[in-house]
Design a protein around this motif. Structure first.
Motif, short mmCIF file in Angstrom:
data_model
loop_
_atom_site.label_atom_id
_atom_site.label_comp_id
_atom_site.label_asym_id
_atom_site.label_seq_id
_atom_site.Cartn_x
_atom_site.Cartn_y
_atom_site.Cartn_z
N PHE A 88 0.42 -1.38 0.31
CA PHE A 88 -0.34 -0.04 -0.30
C PHE A 88 0.96 1.70 0.14
O PHE A 88 0.93 2.36 -0.96
CB PHE A 88 -0.31 -0.33 0.83
CG PHE A 88 -2.27 0.83 1.23
CD1 PHE A 88 -2.99 0.99 0.82
CD2 PHE A 88 -1.16 2.56 1.22
CE1 PHE A 88 -4.05 2.05 0.53
CE2 PHE A 88 -2.55 3.03 1.81
CZ PHE A 88 -3.63 3.97 1.14
N VAL A 89 1.91 1.06 0.81
CA VAL A 89 3.00 2.50 1.35
C VAL A 89 3.83 2.50 -0.44
O VAL A 89 3.47 3.78 -1.10
CB VAL A 89 3.92 2.19 2.52
CG1 VAL A 89 4.97 3.34 1.94
CG2 VAL A 89 3.26 1.98 3.26
N ARG A 90 4.25 1.42 -1.31
CA ARG A 90 5.01 1.87 -1.95
C ARG A 90 3.76 2.00 -3.28
O ARG A 90 4.03 3.54 -4.11
CB ARG A 90 5.03 0.08 -3.13
CG ARG A 90 6.88 -0.29 -2.33
CD ARG A 90 7.19 -1.51 -2.70
NE ARG A 90 6.19 -2.48 -3.18
CZ ARG A 90 5.71 -3.50 -1.88
NH1 ARG A 90 6.71 -3.21 -1.54
NH2 ARG A 90 4.88 -4.67 -2.52
N ASP A 91 2.68 1.11 -3.87
CA ASP A 91 0.99 1.85 -3.86
C ASP A 91 1.06 3.47 -3.96
O ASP A 91 1.01 4.03 -5.47
CB ASP A 91 0.15 1.10 -4.40
CG ASP A 91 0.82 -0.01 -4.55
OD1 ASP A 91 1.58 -0.25 -5.24
OD2 ASP A 91 -0.36 -1.12 -4.51
N ALA A 168 9.48 7.82 2.82
CA ALA A 168 9.80 8.79 2.83
C ALA A 168 11.03 8.79 1.05
O ALA A 168 11.34 9.21 0.59
CB ALA A 168 10.21 9.24 3.90
N MET A 169 12.23 7.51 1.96
CA MET A 169 12.50 7.01 1.20
C MET A 169 12.17 6.21 -0.10
O MET A 169 13.28 7.17 -1.14
CB MET A 169 13.45 5.62 2.12
CG MET A 169 14.55 6.39 2.77
SD MET A 169 15.69 7.94 2.90
CE MET A 169 14.85 8.82 3.48
N ARG A 170 11.14 6.09 -0.17
CA ARG A 170 11.07 5.33 -1.34
C ARG A 170 10.61 6.95 -1.90
O ARG A 170 10.76 6.84 -3.61
CB ARG A 170 9.87 4.74 -1.49
CG ARG A 170 9.42 4.36 -2.69
CD ARG A 170 8.54 2.74 -2.88
NE ARG A 170 7.84 2.66 -3.94
CZ ARG A 170 9.15 1.84 -4.55
NH1 ARG A 170 9.63 1.18 -4.58
NH2 ARG A 170 8.29 1.01 -6.10
N ALA A 171 10.55 8.11 -1.57
CA ALA A 171 9.86 9.22 -2.50
C ALA A 171 10.80 10.05 -3.30
O ALA A 171 10.63 10.41 -3.99
CB ALA A 171 9.02 9.60 -1.42
N MET A 172 12.38 9.50 -2.65
CA MET A 172 13.43 10.69 -2.77
C MET A 172 14.25 9.85 -3.54
O MET A 172 15.05 10.80 -3.97
CB MET A 172 14.43 10.85 -1.41
CG MET A 172 13.62 11.69 -0.23
SD MET A 172 13.52 12.73 -0.40
CE MET A 172 13.32 13.95 0.97
N GLN A 173 13.63 8.41 -3.90
CA GLN A 173 14.41 7.75 -5.23
C GLN A 173 14.00 8.38 -6.70
O GLN A 173 12.44 8.71 -6.58
CB GLN A 173 14.53 6.59 -5.23
CG GLN A 173 14.99 6.06 -4.11
CD GLN A 173 14.91 4.79 -3.39
OE1 GLN A 173 14.09 3.97 -4.10
NE2 GLN A 173 15.32 4.13 -3.06
N PHE A 174 14.56 8.36 -8.05
CA PHE A 174 14.12 8.41 -9.43
C PHE A 174 12.53 7.53 -8.99
O PHE A 174 13.18 6.15 -9.01
CB PHE A 174 14.67 8.09 -10.45
CG PHE A 174 15.77 9.48 -10.54
CD1 PHE A 174 15.54 10.33 -10.78
CD2 PHE A 174 17.12 9.12 -10.35
CE1 PHE A 174 16.18 11.65 -11.36
CE2 PHE A 174 18.16 9.83 -10.39
CZ PHE A 174 16.97 11.28 -11.25
N ARG A 175 11.98 7.73 -9.74
CA ARG A 175 10.59 5.96 -10.45
C ARG A 175 11.36 5.39 -10.62
O ARG A 175 10.44 4.44 -10.07
CB ARG A 175 9.29 7.40 -10.67
CG ARG A 175 8.15 6.23 -10.71
CD ARG A 175 6.92 7.03 -11.65
NE ARG A 175 6.49 5.85 -12.45
CZ ARG A 175 5.57 5.37 -11.51
NH1 ARG A 175 4.59 7.08 -10.27
NH2 ARG A 175 4.34 5.00 -12.58
N MET A 176 11.86 5.48 -12.16
CA MET A 176 11.90 4.59 -12.73
C MET A 176 13.18 3.32 -12.23
O MET A 176 14.03 2.00 -12.34
CB MET A 176 12.99 5.10 -14.19
CG MET A 176 13.74 6.02 -13.69
SD MET A 176 14.58 5.99 -15.46
CE MET A 176 15.27 8.03 -15.12
#
Length: 191
Positions: A88-91, A168-176
């Motif tokens: 859910f967080v990832r999505d 937060a760490m996932r949001a700081m990465q390039f989507r690809m």
């Protein structure tokens, strides 16, 4: 008297059976023989064809695991990424635009701008610090939104710890470059 004979014959057969159960039926092997039976080669097989087949099987297993992880298959995910709350967080993170995604490109632009002397360099430094602050505020806002959404979906006491840092760490990465790969499109928020 016949009863006494029966008891003696029963006792002797019982004693013989006990003696048979106590023995192992073979001599104890010598230490040298036992060590030789347990010996394994230190380096491994010297057969080049066998090593090549083993390497090929390991590579195929690694490739299956990598493809499964990229696809978001629960069997191949790391412990950190498993579970419905992490999905859910990832999505949710993948469905929204985040300022943190642009942080690295802004830093690269700043490195180019920093080569120019004078007012351009000064304004560039202020812009980078302002953007960094904006990305941090955006990450904090994301954590509050995620807490609210997770509480609504999974219940107050059932929220898995560590979701704030994970999101937060996932949001700081390039989507690809995110692992596992995003499974939703932009603005396709999970229900």
């Amino acid at each position: 008297m016949s009863a006494a004979k029966r008891d003696d014959s029963a006792g002797s057969s019982h004693g013989e059976a006990a003696e048979e159960l106590q023995g192992k039926g073979r001599p104890t092997p010598s230490r040298k023989a036992a060590q030789a039976a347990n010996a394994r080669p230190i380096v491994g097989s010297q057969d080049k064809e066998l090593r090549k087949q083993q390497r090929q099987q390991q590579n195929e297993a690694r490739e299956r695991a990598r493809a499964g992880m990229m696809a978001g298959d629960e069997r191949y995910l790391t412990q950190r990424d498993r579970g419905p709350q992490r999905r859910f967080v990832r999505d949710y993170v993948d469905a929204r635009w985040s300022a943190g995604e642009l942080l690295i490109p802004v830093m690269v632009i700043f490195l180019v701008v920093a080569m120019f002397p004078g007012w351009v360099q000064v304004y560039g430094v202020f812009f980078v610090w302002a953007f960094l602050l904006f990305a941090i505020v955006d990450a904090f806002a994301l954590t509050f939104i995620l807490k609210k959404k997770l509480t609504e979906k999974f219940g107050e006491g059932n929220v898995q710890p560590g979701f704030k840092w994970y999101g937060a760490m996932r949001a700081m990465q390039f989507r690809m470059l995110r692992m596992p790969k995003p499974q939703v499109k932009r603005r396709e928020f999970p229900k």
